[in-house]
Design an enzyme around this catalytic site. Sequence first.
Site, PDB file in Angstrom:
ATOM      1  N   HIS A   1      -2.802  54.686   1.914  1.00 11.88           N
ATOM      2  CA  HIS A   1      -2.529  54.984   0.512  1.00 11.88           C
ATOM      3  C   HIS A   1      -2.274  56.489   0.400  1.00 11.88           C
ATOM      4  O   HIS A   1      -3.005  57.294   0.974  1.00 11.88           O
ATOM      5  CB  HIS A   1      -3.726  54.581  -0.349  1.00 11.88           C
ATOM      6  CG  HIS A   1      -3.593  54.986  -1.780  1.00 11.88           C
ATOM      7  ND1 HIS A   1      -2.420  54.810  -2.481  1.00 11.88           N
ATOM      8  CD2 HIS A   1      -4.463  55.572  -2.639  1.00 11.88           C
ATOM      9  CE1 HIS A   1      -2.589  55.266  -3.712  1.00 11.88           C
ATOM     10  NE2 HIS A   1      -3.818  55.744  -3.828  1.00 11.88           N
TER      11      HIS A   1
ATOM     12  N   CYS B   1      -4.988  51.179  -7.265  1.00 12.37           N
ATOM     13  CA  CYS B   1      -4.187  51.588  -6.102  1.00 12.37           C
ATOM     14  C   CYS B   1      -4.255  50.592  -4.951  1.00 12.37           C
ATOM     15  O   CYS B   1      -3.448  50.646  -4.021  1.00 12.37           O
ATOM     16  CB  CYS B   1      -4.636  52.960  -5.614  1.00 12.37           C
ATOM     17  SG  CYS B   1      -4.498  54.221  -6.872  1.00 12.37           S
TER      18      CYS B   1
ATOM     19  N   ASN C   1       0.929  60.447  -5.766  1.00 10.99           N
ATOM     20  CA  ASN C   1       0.151  59.200  -5.756  1.00 10.99           C
ATOM     21  C   ASN C   1       0.813  58.204  -6.712  1.00 10.99           C
ATOM     22  O   ASN C   1       0.752  58.373  -7.930  1.00 10.99           O
ATOM     23  CB  ASN C   1      -1.289  59.510  -6.193  1.00 10.99           C
ATOM     24  CG  ASN C   1      -2.165  58.267  -6.206  1.00 10.99           C
ATOM     25  OD1 ASN C   1      -1.680  57.143  -6.056  1.00 10.99           O
ATOM     26  ND2 ASN C   1      -3.458  58.454  -6.399  1.00 10.99           N
TER      27      ASN C   1
HETATM   28  N1  COA Z   1      -4.230  73.907 -10.479  1.00 12.24           N
HETATM   29  C1  COA Z   1      -5.069  74.932 -10.316  1.00 12.24           C
HETATM   30  N2  COA Z   1      -6.393  74.790 -10.374  1.00 12.24           N
HETATM   31  C2  COA Z   1      -6.886  73.556 -10.602  1.00 12.24           C
HETATM   32  C3  COA Z   1      -6.048  72.448 -10.777  1.00 12.24           C
HETATM   33  C4  COA Z   1      -4.671  72.658 -10.709  1.00 12.24           C
HETATM   34  N3  COA Z   1      -3.776  71.663 -10.852  1.00 12.24           N
HETATM   35  N4  COA Z   1      -6.819  71.354 -10.975  1.00 12.24           N
HETATM   36  C5  COA Z   1      -8.094  71.769 -10.926  1.00 12.24           C
HETATM   37  N5  COA Z   1      -8.140  73.090 -10.698  1.00 12.24           N
HETATM   38  C6  COA Z   1      -9.300  73.961 -10.562  1.00 12.24           C
HETATM   39  C7  COA Z   1     -10.548  73.398 -11.209  1.00 12.24           C
HETATM   40  O1  COA Z   1     -10.556  73.702 -12.578  1.00 12.24           O
HETATM   41  C8  COA Z   1     -11.630  74.116 -10.427  1.00 12.24           C
HETATM   42  O2  COA Z   1     -11.770  75.379 -10.956  1.00 12.24           O
HETATM   43  P1  COA Z   1     -13.244  76.036 -11.088  1.00 12.24           P
HETATM   44  O3  COA Z   1     -13.788  76.100  -9.689  1.00 12.24           O
HETATM   45  O4  COA Z   1     -12.945  77.359 -11.691  1.00 12.24           O
HETATM   46  O5  COA Z   1     -14.001  75.097 -11.967  1.00 12.24           O
HETATM   47  C9  COA Z   1     -11.037  74.254  -9.034  1.00 12.24           C
HETATM   48  O6  COA Z   1      -9.632  74.059  -9.184  1.00 12.24           O
HETATM   49  C10 COA Z   1     -11.588  73.263  -8.024  1.00 12.24           C
HETATM   50  O7  COA Z   1     -11.564  71.981  -8.606  1.00 12.24           O
HETATM   51  P2  COA Z   1     -12.040  70.733  -7.809  1.00 12.24           P
HETATM   52  O8  COA Z   1     -11.898  69.534  -8.685  1.00 12.24           O
HETATM   53  O9  COA Z   1     -13.360  70.982  -7.162  1.00 12.24           O
HETATM   54  O10 COA Z   1     -10.933  70.704  -6.647  1.00 12.24           O
HETATM   55  P3  COA Z   1     -10.852  69.765  -5.418  1.00 12.24           P
HETATM   56  O11 COA Z   1     -10.759  70.554  -4.191  1.00 12.24           O
HETATM   57  O12 COA Z   1     -11.857  68.644  -5.481  1.00 12.24           O
HETATM   58  O13 COA Z   1      -9.423  69.102  -5.634  1.00 12.24           O
HETATM   59  C11 COA Z   1      -8.465  67.053  -6.401  1.00 12.24           C
HETATM   60  C12 COA Z   1      -9.156  68.342  -6.793  1.00 12.24           C
HETATM   61  C13 COA Z   1      -8.229  66.252  -7.671  1.00 12.24           C
HETATM   62  C14 COA Z   1      -7.144  67.405  -5.761  1.00 12.24           C
HETATM   63  C15 COA Z   1      -9.352  66.286  -5.393  1.00 12.24           C
HETATM   64  O14 COA Z   1     -10.666  66.202  -5.867  1.00 12.24           O
HETATM   65  C16 COA Z   1      -8.828  64.902  -5.159  1.00 12.24           C
HETATM   66  O15 COA Z   1      -7.752  64.713  -4.640  1.00 12.24           O
HETATM   67  N6  COA Z   1      -9.643  63.872  -5.481  1.00 12.24           N
HETATM   68  C17 COA Z   1      -9.266  62.521  -5.270  1.00 12.24           C
HETATM   69  C18 COA Z   1      -8.298  62.123  -6.324  1.00 12.24           C
HETATM   70  C19 COA Z   1      -7.655  60.817  -6.017  1.00 12.24           C
HETATM   71  O16 COA Z   1      -7.243  60.589  -4.929  1.00 12.24           O
HETATM   72  N7  COA Z   1      -7.557  60.000  -7.054  1.00 12.24           N
HETATM   73  C20 COA Z   1      -6.914  58.779  -6.969  1.00 12.24           C
HETATM   74  C21 COA Z   1      -7.659  57.832  -6.110  1.00 12.24           C
HETATM   75  S1  COA Z   1      -6.636  56.496  -5.788  1.00 12.24           S
END
Ligand code: COA
Length: 324
Positions: free
Chosen positions: A251, A115, A281
């Site tokens: 970003h 990215c 993204n």
């Molecule tokens: N819909 C519904 N539930 C979802 C889901 C979706 N699309 N994706 C994950 N979940 C669930 C998980 O299974 C988890 O359930 P559980 O608590 O029963 O295990 C719950 O939601 C929380 O998951 P978690 O991963 O802790 O959520 P989060 O608040 O961290 O959000 C992201 C997840 C991916 C949105 C967040 O971590 C993020 O944006 N990370 C950075 C990613 C990024 O920017 N990547 C590229 C970098 S350039």
Amino acid sequence: MKPAYSRIAGTGRCLPEKILTNADLEKMVNTTDEWICSRTGIERRHIVAENETNLDLCEKAACNAMQAADVAAKDIDLVIVGTTTPDQIFPNMGCLLQRRLGIHACTAFSLEAACTGFIYALDIADKFIRSGSAKCALIVGGETLSRMTDWTDRSTCVLFGDGAGAVVLQASDEAGVLSTHLHADGQYADLLYFPSGVSKGFDDMKSGKDFIRMSGNEVFKVAVTKLGEIVTETLQANNMTADKLDWLIPHQANLRIIEATARKLKLPMERVILTVRDHGNTSTASVPMALDVAVRDGRIQRGQTLLLEAFGAGFTWGAALIRY
Ligand code: COA
């Protein structure tokens, strides 16, 4: 005489026509519009059609940027394409783009910094220009992450989109790119990765192994920390405070990460360019596309000061301070 600066002469972007909304995703995986919006800020993303490739997007974005800069193919003497999803392994995307645009014999290459690719390309093009090795660079960030997304994995498939953004950078005696700052730390390689490649070999995509893998929570925490550090580093290097910034162009991975960086800078969200809601993204395409959106809708004006930042797999991260 060597020019004092490189300066943005024109910007462009290209988004595929097809839009995938959160409602569409609700039909594909066990997710909700509410979850996606509240955790990421994303409402829709553009996805390439079956017969469309990254090079098609890069070509259109580049043409738009060249038109805006009023330069012709013969004027371009450096082409850099940042991407992790090239059309083919070689020739590199810079050469493939040269052929599409009728640009001949200049330096052309692609680079892979996930990215952060566009910020890396901007840094390199700026150095080429200020050293006198190039006068007019075409830099593109283009990505078709939809082609390496597991559309059955709700934790990643809701995040990504396709697109390309481009900038023409020209030699100038007027202030333009004021500073660039690049970092990488491979110790985080296992937090966000695509597992296969030519040398290691590819698994069958259908086996569910060859897709983006991410520890979302861990990525989130490191991204917030490193982006907070790099915006501070960039301002300090220029003896500047955040209140002198006109725009932050971050970003566009996650609205919550962007808000954390804005908070760190004590910058109101009105001075942050946001496209994450509509683009998702798009990796290396996200910053140049956000820049182009705000240039074309008139928010970004000549003479304003812009802070660009990005963070991605590697991890890589970087920033640029620009007088537009
Ligand atoms: N819909 C519904 N539930 C979802 C889901 C979706 N699309 N994706 C994950 N979940 C669930 C998980 O299974 C988890 O359930 P559980 O608590 O029963 O295990 C719950 O939601 C929380 O998951 P978690 O991963 O802790 O959520 P989060 O608040 O961290 O959000 C992201 C997840 C991916 C949105 C967040 O971590 C993020 O944006 N990370 C950075 C990613 C990024 O920017 N990547 C590229 C970098 S350039």
